[in-house]
Scaffold this motif. Structure first.
Motif, PDB file in Angstrom:
ATOM      1  N   ALA A  38     107.450  72.418  24.140  1.00 57.00           N
ATOM      2  CA  ALA A  38     107.121  71.002  23.968  1.00 57.00           C
ATOM      3  C   ALA A  38     105.867  70.849  23.118  1.00 57.00           C
ATOM      4  O   ALA A  38     105.815  70.005  22.216  1.00 57.00           O
ATOM      5  CB  ALA A  38     106.934  70.334  25.326  1.00 57.00           C
ATOM      6  N   LEU A 241     107.614  66.990  27.229  1.00 55.07           N
ATOM      7  CA  LEU A 241     108.904  67.642  27.485  1.00 55.07           C
ATOM      8  C   LEU A 241     110.051  66.870  26.844  1.00 55.07           C
ATOM      9  O   LEU A 241     111.046  67.458  26.423  1.00 55.07           O
ATOM     10  CB  LEU A 241     109.130  67.769  28.998  1.00 55.07           C
ATOM     11  CG  LEU A 241     108.182  68.720  29.734  1.00 55.07           C
ATOM     12  CD1 LEU A 241     108.445  68.678  31.230  1.00 55.07           C
ATOM     13  CD2 LEU A 241     108.324  70.140  29.201  1.00 55.07           C
ATOM     14  N   GLY A 244     110.181  67.945  23.289  1.00 55.74           N
ATOM     15  CA  GLY A 244     110.800  69.260  23.172  1.00 55.74           C
ATOM     16  C   GLY A 244     112.309  69.195  23.276  1.00 55.74           C
ATOM     17  O   GLY A 244     113.032  69.856  22.517  1.00 55.74           O
ATOM     18  N   THR A 318     114.503  75.852  27.374  1.00 62.85           N
ATOM     19  CA  THR A 318     114.662  74.469  26.912  1.00 62.85           C
ATOM     20  C   THR A 318     116.115  74.012  26.967  1.00 62.85           C
ATOM     21  O   THR A 318     116.389  72.812  26.923  1.00 62.85           O
ATOM     22  CB  THR A 318     114.133  74.336  25.472  1.00 62.85           C
ATOM     23  OG1 THR A 318     112.811  74.868  25.408  1.00 62.85           O
ATOM     24  CG2 THR A 318     114.087  72.900  25.006  1.00 62.85           C
TER      25      THR A 318
END
Length: 404
Positions: A38, A241, A244, A318
């Motif tokens: 992120a 986040l 990301g 991720t």
């Protein structure tokens, strides 16, 4: 280099540059934690916007020069060096002020920014000098170096280390490009007075009020730049986040961006050769839109059907967050296929019509992004971007209908 060989070299160079941008995100995701990726995504997004603004101002104006090309290249590079150093200093100072992992990564970006901006400026010089094979050699070397250095990073590497490794990968490419360009500039002296960026005045040509690059900066800012800055702001006011996840999802669809770029780069010359006027151009671009949209839908379906374990091999920690966004991002790229073909039609038939569409619907996409995030988090933001792409495509085709 001229003719079909030049076209092939240009396409391969576009593919090498696009693949590098895709693999940077994928390799960083594989070796990072979700939180580390992120941070990396936010800083890499800062670079993407900086590069877009810089090369809109320098590169796009440069390739329009018709005379004294060698002198124009010297002026462009002479401007790029000090300008990139100023931008690097601003980023490094901002990173030191922010502190933390994101601040360290931003400072690292400042350390490598002059290298990557100068390498990209040299690419535009090769395009202007009709030497796409030299650009391909430089970008191919950068692709190999980027993959090698990022793949060699240890698991859990922080964002600053990844940024430094990515920037260092541009050094061999820049060295080779500089040697090739030096030979060209040394063996072919500048002639004529030049147009566009101008010659003789050196860097002063880029500071004049009427410099063409200012218009290109505005077009980038209201087009691609606005949505990228909105995603970056999402990380500042929301959660990194989410950035990301959105960037990871867009990385998976990176090959489609290469197709979109190729359509914009090579479409206009081919379409202008068609007989039959506006209707023939519209038929051709409509078929292109269907093909691009079908490709986007098929690519999204492939990732949706991919086993979860395979996805983790690609994006590491991720992947779960990215997988949740695939339906929305796939829909966005499907609709973007129609939007790209419509804007390409307008660019050929009525170039003045594209800027109003870009301004209005890019700002609308930003609003939908934040509205979606407020209602449904990262998934809502992705659906907001998809809705914005759909509305832009619809508005563009309505303008085509009135124009053709």
């Amino acid at each position: 280099m001229r003719g079909p060989a030049a076209v092939v070299a240009s396409v391969l160079d576009q593919a090498a540059a696009g693949l590098t941008n895709i693999l940077v995100l994928i390799l960083a995701a594989r070796v990072s934690t979700a939180a580390g990726f992120a941070q990396f995504s936010m800083v890499y997004l800062v670079f993407t916007v900086t590069l877009g603004l810089f090369m809109s101002y320098v590169g796009q104006a440069l390739v329009l020069v018709r005379e004294a090309r060698e002198a124009a290249c010297r002026s462009a590079l002479a401007f790029t060096v000090p300008a990139s150093l100023v931008a690097a200093a601003v980023l490094a100072a901002t990173g030191l002020w922010l502190g933390g992992g994101t601040g360290r990564a931003l400072t690292a970006l400042g350390a490598v920014l002059p290298v990557v901006l100068l390498q990209d400026a040299v690419r535009y010089c090769f395009s202007l000098l009709r030497r796409p094979h030299h650009a391909l050699a430089s970008d191919g070397l950068r692709l190999l170096a980027t993959v090698g250095l990022l793949a060699a990073q240890p698991d859990g590497a922080d964002a600053a280390r990844l940024i430094l490794a990515w920037g260092a990968a541009a050094l061999p490419s820049l060295a080779v490009a500089a040697l090739l360009l030096r030979r060209v500039l040394r063996t072919r002296g500048s002639t004529g007075s030049g147009t566009g960026t101008g010659t003789g005045a050196g860097t002063r040509a880029y500071l004049r009020r009427g410099h063409l690059g200012r218009r290109f900066v505005v077009e980038f800012a209201v087009g691609n730049g606005s949505s990228q800055l909105a995603v970056l702001a999402l990380g500042l006011v929301g959660t990194p986040l989410a950035v990301g996840a959105l960037r990871g999802a867009s990385a998976l669809f990176g090959p489609l961006n290469v197709f979109f770029g190729a359509a914009n780069a090579f479409g206009p010359p081919l379409l202008t050769r068609l007989g039959g006027g506006g209707r023939a151009v519209t038929r051709a671009t409509l078929l292109l839109g269907v093909a691009l949209a079908a490709t986007g839908g098929a690519w999204a379906g492939l990732w949706l059907l991919l086993p979860d374990g395979w996805g983790r091999q690609v994006l590491g920690d991720t992947w779960p967050a990215v997988a949740a966004l695939l339906p929305a991002t796939g829909t966005q790229y499907l609709l973007m296929g129609f939007g790209v073909s419509a804007l390409l039609t307008l660019r050929v038939l009525s170039p003045r019509e594209t800027l109003p569409v870009q301004v209005v619907f890019s700002l609308l996409s930003v609003a939908l992004l934040f509205t979606g995030f407020a209602l449904g988090g990262a998934a809502g933001a992705a659906w907001g971007l998809a809705a914005g792409s759909g509305l832009k495509a619809a508005a563009s085709w309505l303008r085509v209908r009135k124009t053709a």
